[in-house]
Design a protein around this motif. Structure first.
Motif, PDB file in Angstrom:
ATOM      1  N   CYS A  78      25.002   8.638  21.568  1.00  0.00           N
ATOM      2  CA  CYS A  78      25.473  10.325  21.625  1.00  0.00           C
ATOM      3  C   CYS A  78      26.258  11.049  22.084  1.00  0.00           C
ATOM      4  O   CYS A  78      26.792  11.692  21.984  1.00  0.00           O
ATOM      5  CB  CYS A  78      23.824  11.306  21.421  1.00  0.00           C
ATOM      6  SG  CYS A  78      23.594  12.476  21.902  1.00  0.00           S
ATOM      7  N   GLY A  79      25.999  10.375  23.553  1.00  0.00           N
ATOM      8  CA  GLY A  79      26.751  10.955  24.178  1.00  0.00           C
ATOM      9  C   GLY A  79      28.800  10.623  23.567  1.00  0.00           C
ATOM     10  O   GLY A  79      29.265  11.445  24.112  1.00  0.00           O
ATOM     11  N   LEU A  80      28.838   9.585  23.813  1.00  0.00           N
ATOM     12  CA  LEU A  80      29.947   9.009  23.005  1.00  0.00           C
ATOM     13  C   LEU A  80      30.579   9.610  21.343  1.00  0.00           C
ATOM     14  O   LEU A  80      31.032  10.484  22.014  1.00  0.00           O
ATOM     15  CB  LEU A  80      30.797   7.563  22.892  1.00  0.00           C
ATOM     16  CG  LEU A  80      29.456   6.362  23.762  1.00  0.00           C
ATOM     17  CD1 LEU A  80      29.672   4.818  23.311  1.00  0.00           C
ATOM     18  CD2 LEU A  80      31.222   6.619  24.363  1.00  0.00           C
ATOM     19  N   PHE A  81      29.722  10.458  21.230  1.00  0.00           N
ATOM     20  CA  PHE A  81      29.911  10.906  20.063  1.00  0.00           C
ATOM     21  C   PHE A  81      29.996  12.519  20.167  1.00  0.00           C
ATOM     22  O   PHE A  81      31.634  12.807  19.494  1.00  0.00           O
ATOM     23  CB  PHE A  81      28.580  11.366  18.983  1.00  0.00           C
ATOM     24  CG  PHE A  81      28.691   9.748  17.675  1.00  0.00           C
ATOM     25  CD1 PHE A  81      29.420   8.988  17.472  1.00  0.00           C
ATOM     26  CD2 PHE A  81      27.625   9.097  17.770  1.00  0.00           C
ATOM     27  CE1 PHE A  81      30.210   8.128  16.404  1.00  0.00           C
ATOM     28  CE2 PHE A  81      27.677   7.895  17.056  1.00  0.00           C
ATOM     29  CZ  PHE A  81      28.677   7.346  16.305  1.00  0.00           C
ATOM     30  N   ALA A 140      38.191  17.428   8.638  1.00  0.00           N
ATOM     31  CA  ALA A 140      39.238  16.094   9.002  1.00  0.00           C
ATOM     32  C   ALA A 140      38.383  15.688  10.435  1.00  0.00           C
ATOM     33  O   ALA A 140      37.995  14.336  10.044  1.00  0.00           O
ATOM     34  CB  ALA A 140      40.858  16.242   9.293  1.00  0.00           C
ATOM     35  N   SER A 141      36.963  16.828  11.066  1.00  0.00           N
ATOM     36  CA  SER A 141      36.195  16.072  11.471  1.00  0.00           C
ATOM     37  C   SER A 141      34.989  16.317  11.320  1.00  0.00           C
ATOM     38  O   SER A 141      34.022  15.950  11.648  1.00  0.00           O
ATOM     39  CB  SER A 141      36.743  17.081  13.244  1.00  0.00           C
ATOM     40  OG  SER A 141      36.573  18.461  12.568  1.00  0.00           O
ATOM     41  N   SER A 142      34.448  15.799   9.738  1.00  0.00           N
ATOM     42  CA  SER A 142      33.233  16.703   9.888  1.00  0.00           C
ATOM     43  C   SER A 142      32.322  14.804  10.028  1.00  0.00           C
ATOM     44  O   SER A 142      31.417  15.383  10.064  1.00  0.00           O
ATOM     45  CB  SER A 142      33.206  16.861   8.353  1.00  0.00           C
ATOM     46  OG  SER A 142      33.942  15.826   7.103  1.00  0.00           O
ATOM     47  N   GLU A 156      28.163  12.354  12.596  1.00  0.00           N
ATOM     48  CA  GLU A 156      28.078  11.547  13.693  1.00  0.00           C
ATOM     49  C   GLU A 156      27.254  12.215  14.739  1.00  0.00           C
ATOM     50  O   GLU A 156      26.027  11.576  15.132  1.00  0.00           O
ATOM     51  CB  GLU A 156      28.869  10.425  13.852  1.00  0.00           C
ATOM     52  CG  GLU A 156      29.354   9.528  12.939  1.00  0.00           C
ATOM     53  CD  GLU A 156      31.215   9.810  12.771  1.00  0.00           C
ATOM     54  OE1 GLU A 156      31.459   9.163  12.106  1.00  0.00           O
ATOM     55  OE2 GLU A 156      31.772   9.900  13.709  1.00  0.00           O
ATOM     56  N   SER A 157      28.199  12.853  15.035  1.00  0.00           N
ATOM     57  CA  SER A 157      27.271  13.396  16.689  1.00  0.00           C
ATOM     58  C   SER A 157      26.012  14.067  16.758  1.00  0.00           C
ATOM     59  O   SER A 157      25.375  14.834  17.464  1.00  0.00           O
ATOM     60  CB  SER A 157      28.441  14.168  17.028  1.00  0.00           C
ATOM     61  OG  SER A 157      29.218  15.113  16.528  1.00  0.00           O
TER      62      SER A 157
END
Lengths: 121, 879
Positions: free
Chosen positions: B516-519, B746-748, B753-754
């Motif tokens: 989660c932190g990475l996402f 593009a970031s969907s 994920e996050s």
């Protein structure tokens, strides 16, 4: 005779003998549960008393194994009851049970009546 | 009777009752006959018979069907036990429902996309999509018609091979022109997919390449319903597409939306309906003739590898026969539809399975938590269990009953999850912002999802009921009954199991938190990243100049007018044309042959391209490093010019001056007049591909007006739309929105994920914290007496605090260590999805470990403080 004494005079049935006794009783003709209890009691001179808690499970198990068949019929006293009849398969089972029983009696007998000199030889 | 065991069971139960009644009646009759009084006889007979219920019970067991009744009895008992502690029941059911729902939601998304790649098609498992050349994550259509036809006719491994090409078109002729997505398809398109017409017919083989005066068209169900009012007599009628009359020959069945996963095609037409595609139908080269997406159906018994080999061999022959049309790499690779790179499934396959794995971790974590609570409950009930054991219940019966409690909980949770999922499955579409493609992506709720829920809830039930039950049933009854008086806690074995479960919870929640932190940091990096162009002040509007049936000359005049009109609008700084917007998950690709460049073996010669007008680079703030930008004079009469980006310049002319060099595209030479700085094409974390820009007035196909606003670009939207409509009211204007909005897609996937990882991590954190709190609190309570004794013997409050804290911290420490190992393994899987951050980023790692450590310290502190403040006298008394 008090009930306690009565109870003491009976013999606990050996494991596996109840099936044989029931099948043997049914050899003489179809019979219902109560009739089987009475027949065993009469023929054993009041010594063998089958508990209903053993009889009915046994009857139902024998029926499931195909050794007896049951049908609902009127008794001579106009009471509707479930009559059990031995099947061909049951007769075969009875013969083998009887053979086994005789061997046990013989074996136990030869232990119990063993003469001392025989054991030395 | 055999089919309905419960009916037979009821009948036999009645018969047994009757049989026993008859027995008693006969016994009474006999006794009365012997002279006993009726009352006395009845009592004696009953006494002689014994316990009627017991006899019935034992007899019933002989039937071999007793398990059904036993199950019913156990279920009733379990329900009674659960009703007794509503707090436990509600909490655990809710936790399990959320965890199962997390799984079923992600699975329903997989089900709706990857598992149903082409809704309505028969046996999609046999379908394969064909890729030619270097494998790409988002390939452009790979085949020319002639290549496709050769592959179709000469292969030995496919039952059918279809081809299509789709694009926007305008439906005219009605009251309101309407944009629709139309596909040019091979005649066998529907046949290969296994689709039967709902009305009329589909295309005939002889129609495939034949131009018609009045072409035939097949309508999609939704279009037929909405635009043509579900007219049952539509077949044979004439409608208008881009101002050409066409005849409707059929309507596709409901649910079928085309062969590209995730996109909706509205209507279908043959490959050369107007005769305008003749050049495309008779050439193989990359000069515009490579335009078809191709899907094959494997013959029964043929594997994908065999088919790939067969097609690859064929392609080799084609390349050998026409080498000039097939420069670069031509290897054919096949993909099953669930991960086909054509359409949405390539993205899905990269994201959703990983999210499902996360959800599975959440479910495991929840099971561990519920198992902890259940074990504590069974320990509290050990007296009851011991008594039942000493009354003759065997271990199997006890275990069965305890497992049943867990199974009942999970069945109820599963039912709740089922209801929740029917809603959450439809939330998938929320993640995709408005964009220029007819995207149809959503979850579905079908039998597969229901089976998934049933399986996961049963497994969960077994796990969270079975483990504690098996453990609890091992306690010897006599010792438990004795131990009760001495107030010993649930035994060291139970203590170990409890600690183990908490360790598992911490170990499972750590990787969730880390991912989660990475996402989240990926998302922040994406938002803050510089794509190489400035999008904030830009508004774009698509104008359907190419899809309403204008002639070339008409279109040219209208485009000039639009540019003049829009440039003059107040608030507009710069207006320009383009036919492509970066970072919208779409791109144009074409094979290009640079002058004097010898490609490496197997090197793809494909370049990204866009057609842009003068001042495009200026408005996006993309620096021109060498040479010049396009000017309005670079029109169709002028020599063809091109601007390349740094990647293209470096690859094709390393160490040379690219200006003045020539590049062949579509069989025409283009002269390089400028070099632009690299900017992002598709995704922030893409590897740079060569990009070439051509002059809009020489090559432009679609018309997108790109406006740089002085203020907020949204405010300009109505004015721009009006200005265009003033030129021609019939011109369709669509997708008018700020560029920042368009590029959101593009970031969907990073957002998906996050979002999910965030929710899962939150659940994990709460569960882990409550888990450790519960266990430490419980064990501290069990040791109240001992703590009292210690304090009475002189232990200080700090000693007590340390005692309790230490036991919690031990568990936390082991959990964190295990979790760290697990997490570092897991993050490797998501490394590909991250941007601007390493999979083992130490800052994230340390902060996650500290967060989890702090939470468990807090969770241990409260029970410790309570124990510390106990009055030793009352603590000793407490047994």
């Amino acid at each position: 005779m008090s009930e306690k004494d009565q109870y003491r005079n009976r013999i606990e049935l050996l494991q596996g003998t109840l099936d044989m006794l029931i099948l043997q009783t049914l050899q003489w003709g179809p019979q219902h549960g109560y009739g089987i209890v009475q027949a065993l009691r009469l023929r054993s001179g009041d010594v063998l008393q089958v508990e209903t808690g053993s009889l009915y499970p046994a009857l139902h198990r024998l029926e499931r194994q195909g050794w007896v068949q049951s049908e609902w019929k009127q008794s001579e006293s106009k009471q509707r009851a479930r009559y059990y009849r031995i099947t061909a398969k049951g007769k075969k089972q009875l013969a083998s049970d009887l053979g086994r029983w005789e061997r046990i009696v013989e074996a136990i007998g030869s232990v119990m009546y063993l003469k001392p000199e025989e054991s030395e030889s | 009777v055999k089919w309905f065991p419960s009916f037979g069971f009821q009948r036999r139960k009645r018969e047994l009752q009757e049989e026993i009644d008859a027995h008693l009646q006969m016994a009474i009759a006999d006794r009365v006959e012997r002279g006993e009084k009726a009352d006395a006889a009845r009592q004696a007979a009953a006494r002689e018979f014994g316990n009627i219920l017991l006899v019935q019970d034992v007899t019933r067991q002989m039937w071999g069907q007793g398990w059904l009744e036993q199950l019913g009895r156990d279920a009733r008992y379990a329900l009674r036990q659960l009703r007794k502690s509503p707090g436990f029941t509600i909490t655990t059911t809710a936790m399990l429902a959320v965890a199962i729902c997390a799984n079923s939601t992600v699975f329903s998304w997989i089900d709706g996309t990857m598992l149903r790649p082409i809704p309505g098609a028969r046996d999609t498992g046999d379908l394969v999509s064909l890729q030619r050349g270097e494998r790409s994550f988002s390939p452009v259509p790979p085949f020319s018609y002639l290549d496709y036809r050769d592959l179709r006719e000469q292969n030995h491994t496919l039952a059918g091979l279809l081809a299509y090409h789709h694009d926007w078109i305008t439906l005219t002729g009605g009251a309101q022109p309407e944009r629709a997505y139309i596909a040019n398809v091979s005649a066998n398109y529907f046949d290969v997919l296994g689709i039967k017409p709902m009305l009329g017919r589909f295309f005939l083989p002889e129609e495939e390449t034949r131009p018609d005066a009045v072409p035939n068209v097949v309508l999609g169900y939704a279009l037929w319903k909405m635009r043509y009012a579900a007219d049952p007599a539509i077949v044979g009628k004439s409608i208008e597409v881009a101002r050409h009359p066409v005849t409707v020959i059929g309507v596709a069945p409901q649910g079928f939306v085309g062969a590209m996963p995730g996109l909706r095609q509205d209507l279908w037409i043959t490959l050369n309906p107007l005769g305008t595609n003749v050049w495309r139908m008779t050439h193989r080269s990359a000069g515009g003739a490579v335009w078809l997406n191709v899907i094959g159906r494997l013959r029964p018994g043929v594997s994908r590898d065999q088919a790939a080999q067969d097609l690859d061999t064929l392609m080799h022959h084609i390349v050998a026969a026409y080498p000039d049309d097939h420069l670069g790499e031509n290897r054919i690779t096949l993909d099953p539809m669930w991960r086909s790179p054509f359409g949405a499934n390539g993205y899905m396959a990269a994201t959703l399975p990983i999210l499902l794995a996360f959800a599975a971790v959440v479910l495991l974590l929840t099971c561990a938590n519920v198992a902890t609570l259940t074990l504590v409950r069974f320990v509290a009930r050990r007296r009851e269990l011991a008594i039942r054991q000493s009354l003759g219940a065997n271990r199997m019966q006890l275990v069965r009953q305890m497992v049943l409690e867990g199974v009942i909980l999970s069945i109820v949770a599963g039912a709740a999850a089922l209801m929740l999922t029917s809603w959450t499955s439809k939330t998938f579409a929320w993640f995709f912002p408005a964009n220029a493609n007819p995207v149809v992506l959503n979850g579905t709720m079908d039998y597969r999802v229901v089976i998934g829920i049933a399986v996961s809830s049963l497994l969960a039930g077994m796990l969270c009921g079975g483990l504690p039950a098996w453990r609890s049933s091992h306690a010897p009854a006599v010792e438990v009954l004795k131990a009760e008086s001495a107030s010993i806690s649930g035994g060291s074995r139970n203590r170990k199991l409890l600690s183990g479960l908490v360790v598992a919870q911490i170990a499972l929640s750590l990787p969730l938190l880390l991912c989660c932190g990475l996402f989240l940091r990926t998302l922040r990096n994406l938002a803050g990243a510089n794509p190489g162009f400035e999008q904030a002040p830009i508004l774009t509007a698509s104008v359907g100049t190419n899809i309403v049936g204008y002639s070339r000359d008409e279109e040219r005049v209208i485009r000039r007018k639009i540019l003049d009109r829009v440039s003059a609008l107040p608030g507009v700084k710069v207006a320009s044309f383009t036919d492509w917007i970066p970072m919208t998950l779409s791109h144009k690709g074409e094979d290009a042959y640079p002058e004097g460049y010898v490609p490496h073996p197997h090197e793809s010669l494909q370049v990204y391209h866009a057609e842009v007008s003068a001042r495009y680079f200026e408005s996006l703030h993309i620096p021109i490093l060498e040479g010049r930008e396009f000017t309005p004079d670079d029109d169709e009469k002028a020599p063809r010019v091109m601007i390349v980006d740094q990647t293209a310049a470096k690859r094709y002319w390393p160490g040379q001056d690219p200006l003045g060099k020539k590049l062949m595209v579509w069989g025409r030479p283009f002269t390089v007049v400028g070099v632009a700085k690299n900017s992002t094409h598709m995704l922030m974390n893409e590897s740079p591909e060569p990009m070439v820009y051509m002059s809009f007035f020489q090559q432009g196909y679609e018309t997108i007006v790109q406006v740089k606003a002085e203020g907020n670009p949204v405010d300009l939207a109505p004015a721009v739309e009006n200005a265009i409509h003033e030129i021609d009211a019939r011109l369709p204007v669509f997708d008018v929105r700020p560029m920042r909005e368009s590029t959101q897609i593009a970031s969907s996937f990073a957002v998906i994920e996050s979002t999910l990882a965030g929710m899962f991590a939150l659940i994990g954190l709460v569960l882990a914290a409550t888990g450790i709190y519960g266990v430490v609190a419980y064990r501290t309570q069990m040791r109240t007496h001992e703590i009292g004794v210690r304090m009475a013997l002189g232990a200080s409050r700090v000693d007590v605090l340390r005692l309790v804290l230490l036991q919690g911290l031990w568990i936390t420490g082991i959990g964190l260590a295990l979790g760290l190992a697990f997490a570092l393994g897991l993050t490797r899987i998501i490394a590909r999805l991250l941007y601007g951050i390493g999979a083992n980023d130490p800052v994230t790692l340390v902060s996650v470990v500290m967060l989890l450590g702090a939470m468990s310290l807090l969770a241990c502190y409260f029970p410790a403080r309570r124990a510390m403040r106990r009055n030793p006298v009352s603590a000793i008394r407490e047994l």
